[in-house]
Design a protein around this motif. Structure first.
Motif, PDB file in Angstrom:
ATOM      1  N   GLU B 111     -23.835   3.861 -16.075  1.00 29.88           N
ATOM      2  CA  GLU B 111     -23.893   4.794 -15.335  1.00 29.88           C
ATOM      3  C   GLU B 111     -24.532   4.680 -13.577  1.00 29.88           C
ATOM      4  N   LEU B 112     -25.095   3.378 -13.555  1.00 27.59           N
ATOM      5  CA  LEU B 112     -25.525   3.072 -12.260  1.00 27.59           C
ATOM      6  C   LEU B 112     -24.092   2.755 -11.381  1.00 27.59           C
ATOM      7  N   SER B 115     -21.971   5.949 -10.674  1.00 35.94           N
ATOM      8  CA  SER B 115     -22.635   6.666  -9.783  1.00 35.94           C
ATOM      9  C   SER B 115     -22.353   6.061  -8.349  1.00 35.94           C
ATOM     10  N   ARG B 116     -22.026   4.724  -8.336  1.00 30.74           N
ATOM     11  CA  ARG B 116     -21.684   4.119  -6.977  1.00 30.74           C
ATOM     12  C   ARG B 116     -19.877   4.301  -6.820  1.00 30.74           C
TER      13      ARG B 116
END
Lengths: 330, 315, 296
Positions: B111-112, B115-116
């Motif tokens: 998810e990190l 998200s980038r």
């Protein structure tokens, strides 16, 4: 996980045991003779009536056997579903009166609890990130949670029921109708249900919203939120995590608030003459029907314990840490 | 190549600004591991945060930070986002609690990264390689942080922070939460990232000189918001010029041996208030060799190639 | 944050924290505003009965009259002065809230401290008891006890509310004690051979003072609401008045149907204002003592 549920169940079993014991002890520990007090309160005029009642109560309390046997008999009666006979609705058994009233109370409580919890969480999380909204709406929520349930109920009944005439006030459904699956009856039922529901909903809502707002702010200051921020994660992801984690204490809070909300339902029902457990409480107190009152007490305790257990199960489903077998503690 | 030039960062408080970084200039070369050493309140953590993300109360007052020729917009949280993780990354001092406790580690990373704006598939194989590198099973990605030991969490965070091969990695007190045997392993793992060129330059912030002695090429000593001394590691340890550095080194029982005390036992007193700081050399009140000239702030000057110091006695 | 520069300030201003808290307290609108509301009501409760009749249940005016110059809050169906009942009831509210909160606070503190400080079997047993009382629906228990009491007054009401409201305090205090116990200064005190009592009251309690004050506010609010609920279902004091009893009477004598809003609005408004203002004060206090929440 087994340990977790084992511990919880042990506490609930012990609580039930304590509640039953309180129920048995109180009439015996109170100053004076409970039988003559009850007879006096029942207000019998004739000596024959007094004598009959005295005998009736004595056998009900089971005073003619040793104390330990009284206690065991009490449990025995309880486990066979015998809670005594109601004086208010003599000679109906207490259990059947309560069973008839419980659906109405649950019909009020369950939607009010679940919807206020859901909406409170949503709004609370929203307020946590909108400073302007936070400053205007937070005091309102605090006032809502400080409002006595019955007062808000009275205000709503008076303003929306009596003055504006939007909703009927009093009873669960109109006296002229009989319960059936018809359009007329169901709309009547819902219109009687709405105001008590709204009043319960509003007071509970304030508390949930405040709790969620505070928890989200706390979570946004936590280490994992800072780490994600330092790695350039967008606020959306961080807030999603914060919301999810803030839900966990809110679930625990739900269990802790159950007793208070049930109390709120009792007084709300009294305001609206809604024919659930609250109405029975009032009638039982007015007519000194202790058997009925004690029966209601036990029902509330059982209901709260069952709800607590359901919440425990939900918690385990939502919090991976308990499933991982690490969070075995309280 | 990192250039920091006259960096000033203040903490806002009600009784005025605290000058946590008061004109700091230094460089870190490619493939350099720089140890950043100082007491609590020296400004070392503020410096680390300034390079990646100022916290709410910090304010960028002046000075520039340039990374490989690009100036970092450190005062602009929004614009700085583009550089975080990609170019500058951090291993925070709170690594024990840096991962979301209710997400599986692999899910959180996915998810990190997503998200980038990076597809997870493209880094997946590299992620596995990095786990092997630090000696973690690949299956830790399916676990929750609570199921990992302290050392495992520390290494996991190192893997996450360096996943996109940042040009600069700031490692803030990475070992203070660990036991002695794990400390060494983590320190060596950090150096390993540099040796494999996964990270160009590294700043290792610590109060523990013996830790950076093992892995750092150079050591920068800070005192009360200013630089005291910077030199290659062996020079700092063997021929320190600044009296504060000497006190730090003298407090080491033996170089290479664990040194746990946070306070300087050899020198009484504590750092001065930085709200605002007193004039002159900030170490003056505790300095055994202070003299008249110390009423004036000594400049941070190079006394020999690669060795700079801010002390009138040294220059 | 070992490197937080604000940590250095403690070194040169020893009394800094206390003075800083006072500074923020005066500046905090929630704390000051809430405090003013509470004080005004407290003043009314304390001095009000002097200006109204001694017997708030006396029949002094025309029945069912609305607010007027003579009877500011109107009269009940029986011609009782609503204002007189209100100020006397407010007094009962403050009394029940304070006494019940003190009882529950002290009980919760003692149980929590003991469990957290002693640990071991003592902790196990106390935690078990705490958890049991915690899941018991308090209001239902109070209902049963109050129903069997022949004579009820606000003192007994305060006592029984206090006796059943402490578990969450004990839980919170236990957790706090556990975390404080682990800190250095307590170890130091223990190493120097100080007795347990002294460590608890000299070292641990002062660190929790601000926290306990907030706990008191929450207990006060909860107790007032419990008392009002009991009064309303007809288990209030058998003599005297309270705000909850006023609501009970208003409902019993159909004030809603008769449109006598002056009978049921003031008592509820009184409870809501006092409890709500206290809750808002609590938020203010939290901001004062917890720098992270300050709006700077």
């Amino acid at each position: 996980m087994g340990r977790y549920f084992g511990r919880k169940l042990a506490i609930y079993a012990l609580t039930f045991f304590v509640a039953v014991t309180i129920n048995w002890l109180i009439p015996r520990f109170m100053p004076g003779d409970p039988v003559s007090r009850m007879v006096a309160r029942a207000g019998m005029q004739t000596p024959e009536g007094v004598a009959a009642m005295r005998e009736y109560y004595s056998s009900l309390f089971g005073f003619d056997v040793p104390v330990w046997q009284q206690y065991l008999n009490f449990w025995g009666g309880l486990l066979t579903g015998d809670l005594g006979v109601s004086l208010w609705a003599f000679p109906q058994p207490v259990s059947s009166i309560i069973v008839a009233a419980v659906p109405y109370t649950l019909g009020l409580l369950i939607p009010a609890i679940l919807l206020s919890w859901w909406a409170g969480n949503k709004f609370g999380a929203y307020a946590a990130r909108k400073k302007v909204l936070d400053n205007t709406v937070l005091p309102i929520w605090y006032v809502l949670t400080a409002t006595p349930y019955m007062w808000l109920a009275i205000l709503l009944a008076w303003a929306l029921g009596k003055v504006a005439g939007l909703f009927p006030v009093g009873r669960t459904f109109s006296a002229s109708l009989r319960p059936e699956w018809s359009w007329v009856f169901v709309t009547d039922l819902v219109s009687h249900w709405f105001l008590p529901f709204l009043s319960l909903f509003l007071v509970a809502f304030g508390g949930w919203a405040i709790g969620m707002r505070n928890m989200v702010i706390y979570e946004l200051e936590s280490d994992y939120a800072h780490y994600l921020g330092a790695l350039g994660a967008p606020g959306k992801l961080v807030r999603r995590y914060a919301f999810r984690n803030a839900m966990l204490p809110q679930i625990t809070g739900l269990a802790l608030q159950l007793g208070v909300i049930v109390g709120g339902a009792v007084v709300t029902e009294i305001v609206f003459d809604y024919r659930g457990l609250g109405y029975l409480v009032l009638e039982a107190i007015k007519s000194s029907d202790f058997f009925l009152l004690q029966g209601i007490f036990l029902f509330i305790v059982i209901g709260v314990l069952v709800a607590n257990f359901i919440i425990d199960v939900v918690y385990v489903l939502v919090d991976p840490r308990t499933r991982a077998g690490m969070g075995g503690g309280a | 190549m990192l250039h920091v030039d006259d960096l000033r960062v203040h903490y806002r408080t009600l009784r005025g600004d605290v000058r946590a970084l008061d004109g700091v200039s230094f460089s870190v070369a490619d493939r350099e591991i720089m140890g950043l050493v100082g007491e609590s309140g020296s400004g070392k953590t503020t410096l680390g945060k300034s390079l990646i993300r100022l916290d709410g109360r910090m304010r960028h007052v002046g000075g520039t930070v340039t990374l490989d020729g690009t100036e970092l917009p450190i005062g602009d949280d929004g614009r700085m986002n583009a550089f975080r993780f990609n170019d500058v990354s951090i291993v925070p001092q709170y690594a024990m609690s840096a991962m979301n406790p209710t997400r599986r580690i692999g899910t959180m990373i996915r998810e990190l990264v997503t998200s980038r704006g990076i597809r997870f598939d493209t880094v997946r194989s590299e992620l596995d390689r990095r786990l092997d590198l630090v000696g973690l099973d690949r299956e830790v990605l399916d676990r929750y942080p609570i199921e990992l030991s302290g050392g495992m969490k520390q290494r996991m965070v190192m893997v996450i922070s360096t996943l996109l091969n940042p040009k600069l990695l700031v490692a803030d007190e990475v070992t203070s939460a660990l036991d002695v045997s794990t400390q060494r392993a983590v320190a060596l793992a950090l150096a390993g990232f540099r040796d494999r060129d996964l990270v160009h330059a590294m700043i290792v912030i610590t109060h523990d000189v013996s830790l950076v002695y093992q892995i750092a090429d150079t050591i920068l000593v800070m005192y009360a918001g200013k630089l005291a001394e910077k030199a290659p590691t062996d020079v700092i340890v063997e021929r320190p010029l600044h009296p504060y550095t000497r006190a730090l080194i003298a407090a080491l029982p033996e170089v290479g041996v664990q040194y746990a005390g946070k306070r300087l036992t050899g020198i009484p007193g504590g750092p001065p208030s930085l709200r605002p700081p007193p004039p002159g050399c900030r170490f003056r009140d505790r300095c055994p060799v202070a003299f008249d000239r110390c009423a004036e702030q000594p400049p941070f000057v190079e006394v020999e190639p690669g060795h700079s110091v801010a002390c009138w006695r040294a220059s | 944050m070992s490197d937080d520069p604000s940590a250095t300030k403690d070194a040169f201003t020893a009394s800094g924290t206390g003075r800083e808290a006072l500074f923020f307290a005066r500046r905090n609108r929630k704390l000051v505003g809430g405090g003013v509301v509470v004080l005004v009501f407290l003043l009314v409760a304390l001095t009000g009965p002097w200006f109204t009749t001694d017997d708030p249940l006396a029949y002094v005016g025309p029945p069912g009259a609305g607010p007027s110059g003579e009877f500011w809050f109107g009269t009940t169906t029986f011609g009782q002065d609503v204002l007189a009942q209100f100020v006397h009831g407010l007094r009962a509210t403050f009394f029940v809230g304070t006494v019940a909160a003190l009882i529950a606070g002290v009980l919760g503190m003692v149980v929590g401290f003991t469990a957290g400080y002693r640990g071991g079997l003592v902790d196990e047993v106390l935690t078990m008891i705490t958890n049991v009382v915690l899941v018991l629906p308090v209001l239902a228990v109070l209902m049963i006890i109050a129903a069997y009491l022949e004579v009820r007054n606000i003192e007994v009401q305060a006592l029984i509310i206090g006796l059943f409201s402490w578990p969450w305090v004990a839980r919170a205090v236990r957790a706090q004690t556990l975390s404080l116990r682990a800190r250095e200064f307590v170890d130091l005190a223990r190493l120097s051979g100080a007795p347990v009592r002294r460590i608890v009251f000299r070292e641990i309690a002062p660190n929790m003072a601000s926290y306990l004050f907030m706990v008191f506010i929450l207990l006060f609010g909860g107790s007032v609401l419990f008392a009002a609920t009991l009064d309303f279902i007809g288990l209030g004091p058998t003599d005297g008045v309270s705000l909850g009893l006023m609501l009970n009477h208003a409902k019993q004598w159909s004030a809603m149907d008769l449109g006598m809003w002056w009978w049921f609005v003031p008592p509820g408004l009184g409870i809501t204002s006092v409890v709500g203002a206290l809750y808002i004060m609590n938020v203010g206090l939290d901001e004062v003592f917890n720098p992270k929440l300050r709006e700077t």
